[in-house]
Enzyme design. Sequence first.
Site, PDB file in Angstrom:
ATOM      1  CG  ASP A   1       7.010  -6.589  -3.530  1.00  0.00           C
ATOM      2  OD1 ASP A   1       6.931  -7.828  -3.373  1.00  0.00           O
ATOM      3  OD2 ASP A   1       6.331  -5.782  -2.876  1.00  0.00           O
TER       4      ASP A   1
ATOM      5  CB  CYS B   1      -0.191   7.164   8.832  1.00  0.00           C
ATOM      6  SG  CYS B   1      -1.013   5.727   9.566  1.00  0.00           S
ATOM      7  CB  THR B   2      -1.368   7.350  14.076  1.00  0.00           C
ATOM      8  OG1 THR B   2      -2.215   6.430  13.382  1.00  0.00           O
ATOM      9  CG2 THR B   2      -2.128   7.936  15.249  1.00  0.00           C
TER      10      THR B   2
ATOM     11  NE  ARG C   1      -3.589   0.282  -0.150  1.00  0.00           N
ATOM     12  CZ  ARG C   1      -4.064   0.702  -1.320  1.00  0.00           C
ATOM     13  NH1 ARG C   1      -3.888  -0.019  -2.416  1.00  0.00           N
ATOM     14  NH2 ARG C   1      -4.706   1.844  -1.412  1.00  0.00           N
ATOM     15  CB  ILE C   2       3.297   2.693   2.396  1.00  0.00           C
ATOM     16  CG1 ILE C   2       2.283   2.765   3.542  1.00  0.00           C
ATOM     17  CG2 ILE C   2       4.225   3.908   2.439  1.00  0.00           C
ATOM     18  CD1 ILE C   2       1.314   3.949   3.455  1.00  0.00           C
TER      19      ILE C   2
ATOM     20  CB  THR D   1      -1.736   3.499  18.388  1.00  0.00           C
ATOM     21  OG1 THR D   1      -0.946   4.382  17.575  1.00  0.00           O
ATOM     22  CG2 THR D   1      -2.322   4.322  19.532  1.00  0.00           C
TER      23      THR D   1
ATOM     24  CG  ASN E   1      -5.082   5.480   6.897  1.00  0.00           C
ATOM     25  OD1 ASN E   1      -6.215   5.964   6.989  1.00  0.00           O
ATOM     26  ND2 ASN E   1      -4.850   4.289   6.376  1.00  0.00           N
TER      27      ASN E   1
ATOM     28  NE  ARG F   1      -5.511  -0.367  13.362  1.00  0.00           N
ATOM     29  CZ  ARG F   1      -4.607  -1.033  12.630  1.00  0.00           C
ATOM     30  NH1 ARG F   1      -5.011  -1.851  11.660  1.00  0.00           N
ATOM     31  NH2 ARG F   1      -3.324  -0.890  12.875  1.00  0.00           N
TER      32      ARG F   1
END
Length: 337
Positions: A35, A151-152, A13-14, A210, A315, A233
């Site tokens: 990857d 991200c948080t 994703r990132i 977290t 995020n 979540r």
Amino acid sequence: MAPIKVGINGFGRIGRIVFRNAVEHPDVEIVAVNDPFIETKYAAYMLKYDSTHGIFNGEIAQDGNDLVINGKKVKFYTERDPAVIPWKETGADYVVESTGVFTTIDKAKAHLQGGAKKVIISAPSADAPMYVMGVNEKSYDGSAVISQASCTTNCLAPLAKVINDKYTIIEGLMTTVHSYTATQKTVDGPSAKDWRGGRTAAQNIIPSSTGAPKAVGKVIPELNGKLTGMSMRVPTANVSVVDLTVRIEKGATYDEIKQAIKEAAEGPLKGVLAYTEDDFVSTDMIGNPNSSIFDAKAGISLNNNFVKLVSWYDNEWGYSRRVLDLLAHVAKVDASK
């Protein structure tokens, strides 16, 4: 300054959202991707089509084992060992480590053996220096391996900085209402360390932990030990929201606090922290490039020393944009030495 040449390790994703953002970023050029779990053709497909962010705005093709993005060739490798990825051959001086696996200095520095000069871990790290744009990036010390935290943390830290600088935070609690991520389950499944985390993501609100408040204490030392928090979540695919409740030393009305945040968002933290009085819901924030979008209408105060602040963040997209901004900052500092 010419665009800095960057490699990405880990095309999840990132990794893919960093790539998409890089196409729009004038200071960054992605020259290689690694990857070990996907072939080039599949990588091209996943980059082109995204269930959350839509179809890639550009041309994607394949040339042998390489990707071709808007006419430019991007080398694609499938190495499991980061030490053998030939970053030097591609010209990649900087590597974004986005596998979520090589998150310590010892593991991430393996990229240096392949010719990379610097590694930015797109995740929290137990021992690498952590930097958050708009908060402590100016303290970058030239380390070969650094972390951009989570991200948080990137949402929480700018907001906490504004409040602490202006009013001094005595103590606080944070909850992030967080979209599900790739580590969660589509149906109930085994999760030995976190039983609740093994329950289906699409049907449940799942209490979780977290590290963001602790990480804020690392990037803002004055707040070390003053914040703690948790995560909930929830069954949404993207966009999360921070609920920060703090006790402040210097009393202020909620309107005064809003004004302080607005001034920071329009001034020194522009592009990192944003301010809104619109009636947003989470999907309205998809693709928002800011780290933290303060929702002026959502917050409340009990009195002049006890306040709840609410701030949104994409995020995926917002965090990935900061990865590139941190890369550009690091490269600029390195070039000046």
